[in-house]
Design a protein around this motif. Structure first.
Motif, short mmCIF file in Angstrom:
data_model
loop_
_atom_site.label_atom_id
_atom_site.label_comp_id
_atom_site.label_asym_id
_atom_site.label_seq_id
_atom_site.Cartn_x
_atom_site.Cartn_y
_atom_site.Cartn_z
N UNK A 130 0.84 -1.19 0.00
CA UNK A 130 0.00 0.00 0.00
C UNK A 130 0.87 1.24 0.00
N UNK A 131 0.42 2.25 -0.70
CA UNK A 131 1.12 3.53 -0.74
C UNK A 131 0.68 4.38 0.42
N UNK A 132 1.20 4.06 1.60
CA UNK A 132 0.84 4.77 2.82
C UNK A 132 2.03 4.78 3.76
N UNK A 133 1.89 5.49 4.84
CA UNK A 133 2.93 5.54 5.86
C UNK A 133 2.52 4.68 7.05
N UNK A 134 3.51 4.21 7.78
CA UNK A 134 3.22 3.43 8.97
C UNK A 134 3.50 1.95 8.76
N UNK A 165 -9.23 -13.94 4.82
CA UNK A 165 -8.72 -13.19 5.97
C UNK A 165 -7.55 -12.33 5.53
N UNK A 166 -7.38 -11.22 6.20
CA UNK A 166 -6.29 -10.28 5.93
C UNK A 166 -5.60 -9.94 7.23
N UNK A 167 -4.31 -9.78 7.18
CA UNK A 167 -3.56 -9.43 8.39
C UNK A 167 -2.36 -8.57 8.01
N UNK A 168 -1.96 -7.77 8.98
CA UNK A 168 -0.77 -6.93 8.83
C UNK A 168 0.36 -7.57 9.63
N UNK A 169 1.40 -8.08 8.97
CA UNK A 169 2.43 -8.84 9.70
C UNK A 169 3.40 -7.98 10.49
N UNK A 170 3.42 -6.68 10.28
CA UNK A 170 4.42 -5.84 10.94
C UNK A 170 3.76 -4.86 11.89
N UNK A 171 4.50 -4.54 12.94
CA UNK A 171 4.01 -3.60 13.94
C UNK A 171 4.67 -2.23 13.82
N UNK A 172 5.71 -2.15 13.05
CA UNK A 172 6.36 -0.85 12.85
C UNK A 172 6.97 -0.82 11.45
N UNK A 194 9.88 0.40 8.57
CA UNK A 194 11.31 0.65 8.38
C UNK A 194 11.55 1.43 7.10
N UNK A 195 10.67 2.34 6.78
CA UNK A 195 10.80 3.12 5.57
C UNK A 195 9.71 2.79 4.57
#
Length: 738
Positions: free
Chosen positions: A545-549, A562-569, A571-572
């Protein structure tokens, strides 16, 4: 009188003559002159001669007695007195005899016995002692040997002419002297000559003596603290301890065994480096017998003259220009001047400095040899296999797929290699038949297609398309109808859970109108989607995705929706993602780095540093051990995951930014597309032997796309089974190279 004489016991030799006798003995008076005859002229007794000559004389006592008796006889014969007069004479003689030994002992004690020592160990033939050689001038001999035979003088029958001839013929005549003790000619050694010269020049005879050694003050000028007691040192301080004795014995043993080398006296002569000595013939420079002459100074010209011609003198403008120039840019290092005579020329200020630099040139420049090496230019090129040996690989353009009205951003080939999907900025997705370049179907999606990916599972007929903020799952219904029907049954078999879970996306079913076009599911993200890619099994897909965070990367599971976000922070800014072909790894490429995550352990495994300004594309080798990435600064970086986190090889074949890179699934080929409108095919062989590095050889440059809006090739992809490559460009065409 006998009592008075008995108190003088220091002269034993006179005691027998001092005994009271009625009358003297005439035989002693007659024998005394004979016993004393020859020795009376020297003024010294035989005992004194024996003491100076170093030989014992057992007859010294008897001679003294004879001498005393002789004096007694003379006194007795010359006097007509009676017994009274005899007593008087005897008393005076005793007084004289007692005084004479005192004088003799004093003379013996005061005389230096080494002043006239005639003992010479170097010449054992001298038996004269302290007798001068002048006494033997009229005799043919000089002294006697131990057997009593005469030692004759050497025969000297040469006259002055013979001596002159010997002087001219003998080169050692100047160092020949005559021994005054033996009369023989002696040749002085070098040490003796050096000693004589030192003594003649007023130097010390000992060469090791330093007359200018620094003086050491006997008393120190420093204030010293006196000891508390004046007790003398203990005796044990002067006796070496057993520990010191053991140390000394160990050192002596080590010196005897050769383990310790004693210190050698340093050579006081200074050592100099002989710059012009012969070099080692085995050295590299020693093999070339070349003579480099010393540089020569240029001869002085008219400008150096004290009275140069007028054309060599600088004017005001030329002088100002000369002063403004750098010293290295000046044609002349000095200003020409005119003097009335040579006597008026002042001293040169930089004379010493220039002489020093000249000396440096003389002994440094000839050492600089210019070794000419004959190298064939072809030998400098690395030994690479011929492209003919690396076939097959695409070499020419075979087909052109025309139909899009705007630039084509993405390509995807079906698992069987029969169909091709392309997404464009004209808002449509086109499906092509690879063999005929015929557009089979056009699917309008209502927006710019950023990415398209065909499901790698051959039993599932699905195409994922990234349009704006959604991912569309299309069933193109091409090929086997059973596969297309099985895909619809698989999607319709999903049963939603009773309690819906909180997800970052929304899964929407397609309407009837959309199903007619081929759309089956819509995944809404709320942010623009830039990339979509499938896992090798075909059940998972990852989107960027073209977003920040931290929510830049999402992973979707098709079977469970199902969808999930594997990262919590974050790195650019994430540019590309890719699944590992055989292991549960996810590769995430940001602008400056590539991170490798383990999905099961949920940890970072490696961080690769491509040393690029901006990573644009990413591809994984089918074996999974190597990775290539392209960048906008026209670099293609190859990583070997088993070797290092730094690039194994950096290729700079393109002149402009790289837009896409791809590996072939079967052949050892990889391709890169750039904004310069070319596609470069490279041979990339990865060996099973870990000790052998990969072989990377560029084999072909493919051209055909036209430059549009300063853009060239936007995407490249290989055919799954054939050595063909597809490329999409900004000119709205798709080209097949075979």
């Amino acid at each position: 009188m006998a009592d008075s004489l008995s108190v003088r016991p220091w002269k034993r030799r006179s005691e027998p003559a001092l005994e009271p006798e009625p009358e003297p003995k005439p035989p002693l008076l007659r024998a005394s002159p004979l016993s004393h005859g020859a020795g009376s002229d020297s003024g010294l007794s035989d005992s004194e001669e024996s003491m100076f000559s170093g030989l014992e004389d057992s007859g010294s006592d008897s001679s003294e007695d004879d001498e005393e008796d002789d004096k007694k006889g003379k006194d007795g014969a010359g006097s007509d007195e009676g017994p009274g007069g005899m007593e008087k004479t005897t008393e005076e003689q005793v007084q004289a005899d007692t005084d004479r030994p005192r004088m003799e002992m004093a003379n013996v004690q005061t005389a230096d016995e080494y002043a006239e020592d005639s003992s010479d160990e170097e010449d054992i033939r001298n038996t004269v002692g302290n007798v001068p050689l002048e006494w033997y001038e009229d005799f043919p001999h000089v002294g006697y040997d131990l057997d009593g035979r005469c030692i004759y003088k050497p025969l000297r029958t040469q006259d002055e002419l013979d001596q002159f001839l010997d002087k001219m013929d003998n080169p050692d005549y100047w160092r020949t002297v005559q021994d005054p003790m033996t009369g023989r000619d002696l040749r002085l050694t070098d040490e003796q000559v050096a000693l004589v010269r030192r003594l003649q020049s007023g130097q010390f005879g000992d060469t090791g003596f330093d007359p200018y050694e620094p003086a050491v003050d006997f008393f120190s000028g420093d204030v010293m603290i006196h000891p508390v007691t004046n007790r003398p040192a203990d005796k044990r301080s002067f006796i070496p301890s057993l520990v010191e004795k053991e140390k000394v014995s160990r050192m002596v043993h080590a010196i005897k065994m050769g383990w310790i080398q004693p210190r050698r006296p340093r050579d006081p002569t200074p050592s100099f480096y002989d710059l012009w000595a012969q070099e080692d013939p085995n050295a590299v420079l020693g093999r070339h017998k070349m003579h480099v002459p010393a540089p020569k100074l240029a001869l002085p010209g008219h400008a150096e003259s004290y009275n140069p011609p007028p054309e060599y003198l600088l004017g005001e403008e030329e002088r100002a220009a000369w002063e403004q120039q750098e010293p290295s840019e000046r044609k002349l290092s000095f200003l020409p001047r005119k003097f009335p005579s040579l006597r008026a020329v002042p001293a040169y200020g930089r004379f010493v400095q220039e002489r020093f630099e000249r000396c440096l040139d003389l002994y440094l420049c000839p050492r600089q040899r210019k070794m000419r090496v004959n190298v064939d230019p072809e030998d400098l090129i690395p030994k690479l296999p011929r492209p003919r040996d690396l076939q097959p690989f695409p070499t020419c353009q075979a087909l052109v797929y025309r139909g899009h009205s705007d630039l084509v951003r993405c390509l995807s080939v079906s698992p069987g290699g029969q169909w091709l999907a392309s997404g464009s900025d004209d808002g449509s997705l086109r499906l092509w038949e690879v063999a005929t370049a015929r557009c089979v179907r056009t699917v309008p999606v209502g927006g710019v297609v950023r990415s398209a990916a065909w499901n790698p599972n051959p039993t599932v007929c699905l195409v994922a398309v990234a349009v704006e903020d959604s991912v569309l799952l299309l069933n193109p219904a091409l090929g086997d109808r059973l596969v297309a029907g099985g895909t619809d049954q698989l999607l319709s078999a999903f049963i939603p859970p009773e309690e819906p879970t909180l997800q970052p996306t929304r899964w929407l079913e397609a309407s009837e109108e959309e199903r007619q076009v081929g759309l089956r599911l819509r995944i809404c993200h709320g942010k623009p989607v830039t990339q979509v890619t499938w896992h090798g099994r075909g059940d998972y897909l990852a989107v960027v995705l073209a977003t920040q965070g931290h929510a830049q990367v999402l992973i979707h599971q098709l079977s469970r929706r199902r969808s999930q976000s594997p990262f919590h922070r974050s790195h650019g800014q994430v540019q590309r993602v890719a699944f590992h072909p055989s292991r549960p790894f996810l590769l995430v490429a940001s602008q400056r780095s590539i991170r490798l995550y383990h999905l099961l352990r949920q940890e970072l495994t490696k961080k690769l540093m491509p040393n690029c300004k901006w990573v644009s594309s990413l591809a994984v080798h089918p074996a999974g051990d190597n990775i290539i990435c392209g960048s906008y600064d026209s670099k293609l970086v190859w990583f070997d995951l088993d070797l290092s986190t730094k690039p194994y090889r950096v290729l700079r074949h393109h002149k402009k930014a790289l837009r896409a890179v791809a590996f072939h699934p079967r052949y050892p080929l990889f391709a890169s597309g750039s904004d310069d409108g070319t596609v470069i095919i490279c041979h990339g062989m990865v060996y099973n032997d870990l000790l052998q590095n990969p072989l990377l050889v560029p084999v072909k440059v493919l051209k055909g796309h036209m430059m549009t809006r300063d853009l060239g090739v936007l995407d490249v992809i290989f055919h799954p089974t054939q050595p063909w490559v597809f490329s999409s460009g900004a000119d709205g065409t798709i080209r097949l190279f075979s």
